[in-house]
Structure formats: structure tokens, C-alpha cells
Write a protein that holds these residues in place. Structure first.
Motif, mmCIF file in Angstrom:
data_model
loop_
_atom_site.group_PDB
_atom_site.id
_atom_site.type_symbol
_atom_site.label_atom_id
_atom_site.label_comp_id
_atom_site.label_asym_id
_atom_site.label_seq_id
_atom_site.Cartn_x
_atom_site.Cartn_y
_atom_site.Cartn_z
ATOM 1 N N ALA A 6 -39.166 -117.203 2.603
ATOM 2 C CA ALA A 6 -39.260 -118.487 1.934
ATOM 3 C C ALA A 6 -40.110 -117.773 0.672
ATOM 4 O O ALA A 6 -41.237 -117.412 0.687
ATOM 5 N N PRO A 7 -39.607 -117.596 -0.295
ATOM 6 C CA PRO A 7 -39.934 -116.917 -1.498
ATOM 7 C C PRO A 7 -41.445 -117.677 -1.864
ATOM 8 O O PRO A 7 -41.609 -118.730 -1.947
ATOM 9 N N GLY A 8 -42.356 -116.903 -2.252
ATOM 10 C CA GLY A 8 -43.559 -117.182 -2.784
ATOM 11 C C GLY A 8 -44.506 -117.705 -1.606
ATOM 12 O O GLY A 8 -45.599 -118.556 -2.170
ATOM 13 N N ILE A 9 -44.340 -117.616 -0.343
ATOM 14 C CA ILE A 9 -45.192 -118.135 0.713
ATOM 15 C C ILE A 9 -45.894 -117.025 1.432
ATOM 16 O O ILE A 9 -44.880 -116.706 2.311
ATOM 17 N N GLY A 10 -46.788 -116.537 1.376
ATOM 18 C CA GLY A 10 -47.386 -115.466 2.000
ATOM 19 C C GLY A 10 -48.929 -115.885 2.448
ATOM 20 O O GLY A 10 -49.577 -116.611 2.093
ATOM 21 N N PHE A 11 -49.413 -115.299 3.466
ATOM 22 C CA PHE A 11 -50.796 -115.463 4.097
ATOM 23 C C PHE A 11 -51.478 -114.211 4.388
ATOM 24 O O PHE A 11 -50.869 -113.164 4.783
ATOM 25 N N ALA A 12 -52.780 -114.214 4.097
ATOM 26 C CA ALA A 12 -53.564 -113.088 4.223
ATOM 27 C C ALA A 12 -54.860 -113.654 4.962
ATOM 28 O O ALA A 12 -55.476 -114.696 4.886
ATOM 29 N N ILE A 13 -55.509 -112.761 5.785
ATOM 30 C CA ILE A 13 -56.426 -112.918 6.839
ATOM 31 C C ILE A 13 -57.528 -112.654 5.796
ATOM 32 O O ILE A 13 -57.694 -111.849 4.925
ATOM 33 N N PRO A 14 -58.621 -114.113 5.915
ATOM 34 C CA PRO A 14 -59.914 -113.813 4.757
ATOM 35 C C PRO A 14 -60.742 -112.672 4.911
ATOM 36 O O PRO A 14 -60.865 -112.376 6.223
ATOM 37 N N SER A 15 -61.137 -112.065 3.853
ATOM 38 C CA SER A 15 -62.031 -111.076 3.848
ATOM 39 C C SER A 15 -63.111 -111.338 4.724
ATOM 40 O O SER A 15 -64.005 -110.369 5.429
ATOM 41 N N SER A 16 -63.704 -112.329 4.659
ATOM 42 C CA SER A 16 -64.941 -112.687 5.723
ATOM 43 C C SER A 16 -64.775 -112.473 7.147
ATOM 44 O O SER A 16 -65.510 -111.737 7.749
#
Length: 361
Positions: A242-252
Motif C-alpha cells: 500500500a503506497p505511502g503507508i509505513g511504520f517506524a518504531i519510535p526513537s524513545s
């Protein structure tokens, strides 16, 4: 390393709004003409030169961030898979995703410029949060650690850059914005995924492709605000991206986990809430998920202290209905150890509710 996640919410199809032509209908009789409204104030035009200067300044911001951060982003070869990592310190510690390292214990690491290929070994992996730390056997002089920012200050609409090795193309950069914060996402266990349920993730429109996992999501101050981990798939497209839907683990969370691994070799305090049970999804008479049956209660755990026992079926935690193991994990991912939450359950056909003081995973 490829990893995708199925977003359970239905994908909406948006229909373009068509222009509507309004027809004037004349009613019998004469009426006084309405007074003319004053013309709107003219909006000052932006000159091409001013627009060009603004674009040039933004481009220069991009170049400065890339020059500053990209040397801290590496490519990791783990067996047959390729992922990314971020330099943690000058001693050669590198933080990445647990699904990037998989079951391997030794790795080949390539710096962003592609000039050096270095050997590294696993320090520790924490699949519950899909994070891991590896260490270079012989850190080169001038190894540059990344700066990790405060992910609690990340805002929707903020410009971010994703850096890593998508499809093995080391040193690649994509651009987007923060689309949402506070997402709780469950990974698929297939394709090398850890099956973790991760809370408070940063959603971004920056392209996240296989190989980006473990890299850096960076703000324009040159700070890492997340570790790109997941790319959404659209069920209606046969599981395609699904273009443009990515997730990142927060830096905290990255700092919390990586700091413990670097200092002690393992995670001693996850910061994640736990009930202290082993359970399984149960189905109703129509074969629909209907709750989580407790198979085992950990002695001295949160559930045991609250009086829950094996055989109870959990149907609600706080304000969230519980139908599956995944929904239970997602409810707990948004809570913290020490939180007091009401838990509704069925026991011998009777409904009950207890207040549970959540423990720590």
C-alpha cells in the motif's frame, strides 16, 4: 529484509468530487437586487524568484541532513537477507530490527558509502519489540554515531527522510511526512517477521521498502526519530504494498531497549505492560473470534494477583473489546506497567470484572 504488515482497518475508495453547475431558478415577481459583496482582498503573489529561493533553502536542508546522518546508516547482510542498521556508538554497536538479524549471529556490515565491508556479531535480540543490537568486530576510526531525537515531539505533517538499503541499494533516501503517531501495529509472523505487537509507532508517507528495515527515519534537525520497520499491505491488492503507508518504531523505545542491551547484554525492563497469562483465541458457535481463554496464569503475575485463573475468557480490557490474542496484545501495547485497568471475563458462563494492576513484560 522484507517485512510487511496487514492493516486491519478497511481501505476506503475515495470518489473524486465532480464540479456541480448551479442553475438559477427565477421565481415570479420582482425583487430588489442583492447588494454586491465587496471583492475579496487580493492575495499577494509569490514571485518565481521567492519561490525558487524557498525551494532552494529546503533542498539545502535536505542535503545537510543527508550529509550529516547517512554516514551513520549501514547495510546489514544476515544470511541470505539484507536490511539496514544505525550506528549507536563509536565502539561499533549498531541498532537494527530483530527480524533483520533473524536467527543469525554473525553479519557483514557495509557503510553507507560502500567503501568498507566489516564483520559484526550479535549482542542481543529482543523480538517482542522487534529490536536488536549487533557489534562490529573491529570498528573503523571515525565511526559516526547517529543522534537520536525525542519521538514524543514528533508531529503530524513534519517532514522526515527514510534512510537505508531498500532492495539492497545502500545509502538510499526517500522523503515524506509524518502521517500519524501513536499507531499500534501487529507484525505478521511469516516472511521473517517476529509477530510482535508494537505500540506508539510513527506512521510515515516516506517510502519503506524491503531492506529499509532497521534504518533511520530522520527529521530535518538531523535526529533519528524512528527505526523504519513495517510496510503496509492492501488486502484488496493480493497482499501488494500500500503506497505511502509505513511504520517506524519510535526513537524513545529504541533508546530504552538499545541502551539496556549495550550496557547489560539483555533487556531487563521492557517498559511494556503485561497481564502475566498464556492464552488462546476462542470461537463462538458461529466460528467467530469471541475472546481469549486463559490457558495458564503466571504465579505472582498481574492476572493472578487480581484473581483471574485458567479457564476464564477475557472479553474486554479497559475500553477495548477483546476477541483475539492480537486484540489483547494491541490493548496492552497502549498501556504501561503499573496502570490499573478493568478486565471483563466469563467464568462458567457468568460475566465478571476485576481491576488489574498491569505488570511488565
Amino acid at each position: 529484509m522484507a517485512l510487511t504488515v496487514n492493516v486491519t482497518a478497511a481501505v476506503r475508495v475515495l470518489v473524486p468530487l465532480l464540479p456541480v453547475t448551479a442553475a438559477a431558478v427565477l421565481l415570479g415577481g420582482c425583487v430588489a437586487p442583492a447588494p454586491r459583496a465587496a471583492p475579496p482582498a487580493a492575495t499577494p503573489a509569490v514571485s518565481p524568484a521567492a519561490a525558487g529561493r524557498a525551494a532552494g533553502e529546503l533542498e539545502e536542508d535536505y542535503r545537510n541532513v543527508i550529509r550529516d546522518v547517512l554516514p551513520s546508516v549501514v547495510q546489514i547482510e544476515a544470511g541470505q537477507g539484507i536490511g539496514s542498521g544505525v550506528v549507536w556508538d563509536e565502539r561499533g554497536h549498531i541498532v537494527t530490527n530483530a527480524h533483520v538479524v533473524g536467527g543469525e549471529r554473525s553479519f557483514r556490515v557495509t557503510v553507507a558509502t560502500g567503501e568498507e565491508v566489516l564483520a559484526a556479531r550479535l549482542v542481543s535480540s529482543y523480538p517482542e519489540q522487534d529490536l536488536a543490537v549487533i557489534r562490529l568486530d573491529a570498528p573503523p576510526p571515525g565511526l559516526k554515531p547517529a543522534r537520536f531525537g525525542d519521538s514524543s515531539k514528533v508531529e503530524v505533517g513534519q517532514i522526515v527522510l527514510a534512510m537505508g538499503s531498500p532492495l539492497g541499494l545502500s545509502g538510499s533516501v526517500t522523503q515524506g511526512i509524518v502521517s500519524a503517531t501513536g499507531r499500534t501495529v501487529s507484525e505478521g509472523g511469516a516472511g521473517g517477521g517476529t509477530g510482535a505487537t508494537i505500540g506508539n509507532m510513527v506512521q510515515t508517507s516516506a517510502a519503506i521498502n524491503p531492506g529499509n528495515s532497521g534504518g533511520a527515519l530522520v527529521n530535518l534537525a538531523g535526529e533519528v526519530v524512528g527505526i523504519p520497520t513495517l510496510a503496509a499491505t492492501e488486502p484488496g491488492m493480493s497482499g501488494g504494498p500500500a503506497p505511502g503507508i509505513g511504520f517506524a518504531i519510535p526513537s524513545s523505545m529504541v533508546r530504552t531497549i538499545a541502551d539496556q542491551i549495550v550496557r547489560t547484554g539483555r533487556v531487563t525492563h521492557s517498559g511494556r505492560a503485561a497481564l502475566g497469562i498464556a492464552g488462546r483465541t476462542v470461537l463462538d458457535d458461529d466460528y467467530r473470534p469471541a475472546g481469549v481463554a486463559i490457558a495458564e496464569v503466571a504465579r505472582g503475575g498481574a492476572a493472578a494477583d487480581a484473581g483471574l485463573r485458567a479457564g476464564d475468557i477475557i472479553t474486554r480490557v479497559g475500553d477495548t473489546d477483546i476477541t483475539t490474542i492480537t486484540s489483547l496484545l494491541e490493548a496492552l501495547a497502549s498501556a504501561k506497567p503499573g496502570d490499573r485497568v478493568p478486565v471483563t471475563y466469563l467464568r462458567d458462563g457468568r460475566r465478571g470484572t476485576v481491576t488489574v494492576t498491569l505488570g511488565e513484560m
